[in-house]
Design a protein around this motif. Structure first.
Motif, PDB file in Angstrom:
ATOM      1  N   THR A 168       0.953   2.879   8.664  1.00 37.40           N
ATOM      2  CA  THR A 168       1.447   2.331   7.409  1.00 37.40           C
ATOM      3  C   THR A 168       0.459   1.282   6.939  1.00 37.40           C
ATOM      4  N   CYS A 169       0.272   1.192   5.648  1.00 36.67           N
ATOM      5  CA  CYS A 169      -0.497   0.060   5.133  1.00 36.67           C
ATOM      6  C   CYS A 169       0.246  -0.512   3.934  1.00 36.67           C
ATOM      7  N   LEU A 170       0.162  -1.818   3.833  1.00 41.82           N
ATOM      8  CA  LEU A 170       0.746  -2.521   2.709  1.00 41.82           C
ATOM      9  C   LEU A 170      -0.411  -3.129   1.932  1.00 41.82           C
ATOM     10  N   ILE A 171      -0.446  -2.865   0.650  1.00 38.65           N
ATOM     11  CA  ILE A 171      -1.505  -3.377  -0.212  1.00 38.65           C
ATOM     12  C   ILE A 171      -0.880  -4.368  -1.182  1.00 38.65           C
ATOM     13  N   VAL A 172      -1.380  -5.599  -1.147  1.00 40.38           N
ATOM     14  CA  VAL A 172      -0.896  -6.640  -2.054  1.00 40.38           C
ATOM     15  C   VAL A 172      -2.031  -6.949  -3.023  1.00 40.38           C
ATOM     16  N   LYS A 173      -1.806  -6.585  -4.285  1.00 41.01           N
ATOM     17  CA  LYS A 173      -2.838  -6.743  -5.316  1.00 41.01           C
ATOM     18  C   LYS A 173      -2.191  -7.289  -6.580  1.00 41.01           C
ATOM     19  N   ASP A 174      -2.773  -8.339  -7.106  1.00 30.65           N
ATOM     20  CA  ASP A 174      -2.265  -8.957  -8.336  1.00 30.65           C
ATOM     21  C   ASP A 174      -0.773  -9.283  -8.246  1.00 30.65           C
ATOM     22  N   GLY A 175      -0.356  -9.779  -7.075  1.00 36.90           N
ATOM     23  CA  GLY A 175       1.023 -10.197  -6.883  1.00 36.90           C
ATOM     24  C   GLY A 175       2.018  -9.065  -6.663  1.00 36.90           C
ATOM     25  N   LYS A 176       1.544  -7.822  -6.684  1.00 37.38           N
ATOM     26  CA  LYS A 176       2.419  -6.680  -6.469  1.00 37.38           C
ATOM     27  C   LYS A 176       2.064  -6.027  -5.149  1.00 37.38           C
ATOM     28  N   SER A 177       3.091  -5.603  -4.410  1.00 37.17           N
ATOM     29  CA  SER A 177       2.825  -4.932  -3.134  1.00 37.17           C
ATOM     30  C   SER A 177       3.248  -3.473  -3.207  1.00 37.17           C
ATOM     31  N   GLU A 178       2.469  -2.672  -2.508  1.00 42.01           N
ATOM     32  CA  GLU A 178       2.712  -1.240  -2.472  1.00 42.01           C
ATOM     33  C   GLU A 178       2.528  -0.781  -1.030  1.00 42.01           C
ATOM     34  N   LYS A 179       3.504  -0.047  -0.523  1.00 40.70           N
ATOM     35  CA  LYS A 179       3.440   0.426   0.858  1.00 40.70           C
ATOM     36  C   LYS A 179       3.108   1.907   0.870  1.00 40.70           C
ATOM     37  N   LYS A 180       2.178   2.272   1.756  1.00 41.67           N
ATOM     38  CA  LYS A 180       1.797   3.665   1.943  1.00 41.67           C
ATOM     39  C   LYS A 180       2.069   4.032   3.389  1.00 41.67           C
ATOM     40  N   VAL A 181       2.692   5.185   3.591  1.00 46.95           N
ATOM     41  CA  VAL A 181       3.080   5.615   4.926  1.00 46.95           C
ATOM     42  C   VAL A 181       2.479   6.994   5.204  1.00 46.95           C
ATOM     43  N   GLY A 182       1.913   7.141   6.400  1.00 44.87           N
ATOM     44  CA  GLY A 182       1.306   8.407   6.796  1.00 44.87           C
ATOM     45  C   GLY A 182      -0.190   8.378   6.570  1.00 44.87           C
ATOM     46  N   GLY A 183      -0.904   9.087   7.417  1.00 47.63           N
ATOM     47  CA  GLY A 183      -2.359   9.068   7.369  1.00 47.63           C
ATOM     48  C   GLY A 183      -2.956   9.420   6.027  1.00 47.63           C
ATOM     49  N   LYS A 184      -2.507  10.519   5.425  1.00 49.31           N
ATOM     50  CA  LYS A 184      -3.073  10.962   4.143  1.00 49.31           C
ATOM     51  C   LYS A 184      -2.841   9.933   3.043  1.00 49.31           C
ATOM     52  N   GLU A 185      -1.626   9.385   2.996  1.00 52.57           N
ATOM     53  CA  GLU A 185      -1.296   8.399   1.964  1.00 52.57           C
ATOM     54  C   GLU A 185      -2.084   7.095   2.149  1.00 52.57           C
ATOM     55  N   VAL A 186      -2.229   6.660   3.391  1.00 53.98           N
ATOM     56  CA  VAL A 186      -2.990   5.437   3.679  1.00 53.98           C
ATOM     57  C   VAL A 186      -4.440   5.631   3.268  1.00 53.98           C
ATOM     58  N   LEU A 187      -5.049   6.747   3.683  1.00 55.17           N
ATOM     59  CA  LEU A 187      -6.447   7.011   3.340  1.00 55.17           C
ATOM     60  C   LEU A 187      -6.643   7.110   1.830  1.00 55.17           C
TER      61      LEU A 187
END
Length: 194
Positions: A168-187
């Motif tokens: 899983t990766c969580l990306i915090v950009k410009d005050g907004k966070s977005e979570k991606k789950v699974g290898g393909k989505e993270v990449l």
């Protein structure tokens, strides 16, 4: 690896709180005698990567993930935070060894080298009793210390980001966070940051 209930992960984290490393946010002046930090880079976008060394999707994704992270960190596009998620039986031992290695030398290239060795060990079924010797043979020195102060932060991040599977990766950009789950989505998400 998906967990059936998110409460299982929280329970695991609480049970292994004495041995699982956590990640801290950058702290000015962190030096030789302070806890190792697991964040790298100085970009405005924060990327938290949650993995488990025994997770098959994490293992298969790591070879593609690493060059993306290198590019993003070295170009100062992101601040990268590694978080070991304790899902499998020996995960907490491997996570502890990652933290101990960074206590000796905490820089990005070394962290990647240690992660690579730990993924190799997990894939090769190196048991927890043989792990220290395996890492030593790879030129990785461990410096054990009381990791309790960082454990609270790891548990908070796991809860805050509602991590229930890896990778899983969580990306915090410009005050907004977005979570991606699974290898393909993270990449895919990391490629979009390039």
């Amino acid at each position: 690896m998906n967990l059936k209930r998110s409460g299982i992960l929280l329970t695991i984290c609480c049970l292994v709180a004495c041995v699982v490393p956590a990640c801290g946010e950058p702290t000015p002046g962190a030096g030789k005698d302070k806890l190792p930090l697991l964040s790298y880079g100085s970009g405005k976008t924060i990327v938290r990567v949650y993995t488990d060394y025994f997770c098959p999707p994490c293992q298969s994704t790591e070879s593609e993930l690493e060059p993306l992270l290198v590019d993003l960190v070295k170009s100062n596009k992101i601040t990268l935070v590694f978080v070991d998620a304790p899902i499998y039986k020996d995960s907490q031992v491997y996570a502890k060894h990652f933290l101990y290695a960074l206590k000796k030398k905490n820089d990005f290239e070394y962290a990647l080298r240690v992660r690579s060795a730990l993924f190799e060990a997990a894939t090769g079924k190196v048991n927890k009793d043989a792990l220290e010797g395996f890492l030593k043979d790879k030129g990785i020195t461990l410096v054990p210390f009381d990791a309790a102060p960082v454990l609270t932060r790891l548990n908070a991040l796991l809860r805050e980001d509602n991590v229930t599977s890896t990778p899983t990766c969580l990306i915090v950009k410009d005050g907004k966070s977005e979570k991606k789950v699974g290898g393909k989505e993270v990449l895919k998400a990391l490629k979009e940051l390039q």
